[in-house]
Enzyme design. Sequence first.
Site, PDB file in Angstrom:
ATOM      1  N   ASP A 102       0.838  -1.203   0.000  1.00 55.94           N
ATOM      2  CA  ASP A 102       0.000   0.000   0.000  1.00 55.94           C
ATOM      3  C   ASP A 102       0.872   1.251   0.000  1.00 55.94           C
ATOM      4  O   ASP A 102       2.033   1.209   0.430  1.00 55.94           O
ATOM      5  CB  ASP A 102      -0.883   0.025   1.253  1.00 55.94           C
ATOM      6  CG  ASP A 102      -1.878  -1.116   1.274  1.00 55.94           C
ATOM      7  OD1 ASP A 102      -2.176  -1.660   0.195  1.00 55.94           O
ATOM      8  OD2 ASP A 102      -2.350  -1.452   2.378  1.00 55.94           O
TER       9      ASP A 102
HETATM   10  N1  URA Z   1      -1.284  -5.844   4.022  1.00 60.47           N
HETATM   11  C1  URA Z   1      -1.753  -4.590   4.000  1.00 60.47           C
HETATM   12  O1  URA Z   1      -2.792  -4.299   4.573  1.00 60.47           O
HETATM   13  N2  URA Z   1      -1.055  -3.664   3.317  1.00 60.47           N
HETATM   14  C2  URA Z   1       0.117  -3.914   2.675  1.00 60.47           C
HETATM   15  O2  URA Z   1       0.711  -3.006   2.092  1.00 60.47           O
HETATM   16  C3  URA Z   1       0.584  -5.227   2.718  1.00 60.47           C
HETATM   17  C4  URA Z   1      -0.119  -6.174   3.394  1.00 60.47           C
END
Ligand code: URA
Length: 229
Positions: A102
């Site tokens: 993310d």
């Molecule tokens: N899980 C999440 O919620 N975000 C990420 O970036 C990776 C795994």
Amino acid sequence: MIRLDKLLSNLGYGSRKEIQYIAWSGAITHKGEVLKDVSMKVEPEDILINDEKIDASKLIIVMNKPKGFICSHNDSAKLIYSLLPTRWQQRNPKISTIGRLDIDTSGVILLTDDGNLNHALTSPKKNITKIYEVELASALRGDEVEIFNSGEMMLKGESKPCLPSKLTIKDSHHATVELTEGRYHQVKRMFGYVGNRVVSLHRSGFANIKVDDLKEGEFKIITYDDIKV
Ligand code: URA
């Protein structure tokens, strides 16, 4: 064998026209001889530009992704690819992230222009371990370890429960999670399931690959043999 102008434009050295100008300048050599005919078919290892070898083989990169960058080729936010050398950003096939983190997640991310490798490492069948360091908004209750490990956690909108994952509690608001899946926003959704909220997320491991001495935004080239799956 591949035409010199096609080879070099695929590697991001410029358009075919620009490659012609580079060749006319005398910067390109083939087996030690200056090469100005860009239509000549060559083996990449025989070519030097300004006396330097060209990076013609597939690239595998490990980066310590900073927060604030997005794992997408197409977005108005800052793209993770903008952290790579300009020439690499122009390679064809494109360099892409292996899976995604993310925008507000930092840590280990692999990038490659090898589509087969990317596919193999993102395949759900591979069950690659990913390790996340998590900071939470509320204090942990203590029963989360069991719930994460149960194999029964059914996240909203999913048809199958999450595979068991290993949660290690470090203190009231910090934990480490080891997952073998890669569902959308998985870590955040798993903590949402147990009534908590992730305030900071850092991936410290993907398979055996760690950030090691890479500072945020830094990257290095690794080899196929470096990845143990
Ligand atoms: N899980 C999440 O919620 N975000 C990420 O970036 C990776 C795994």
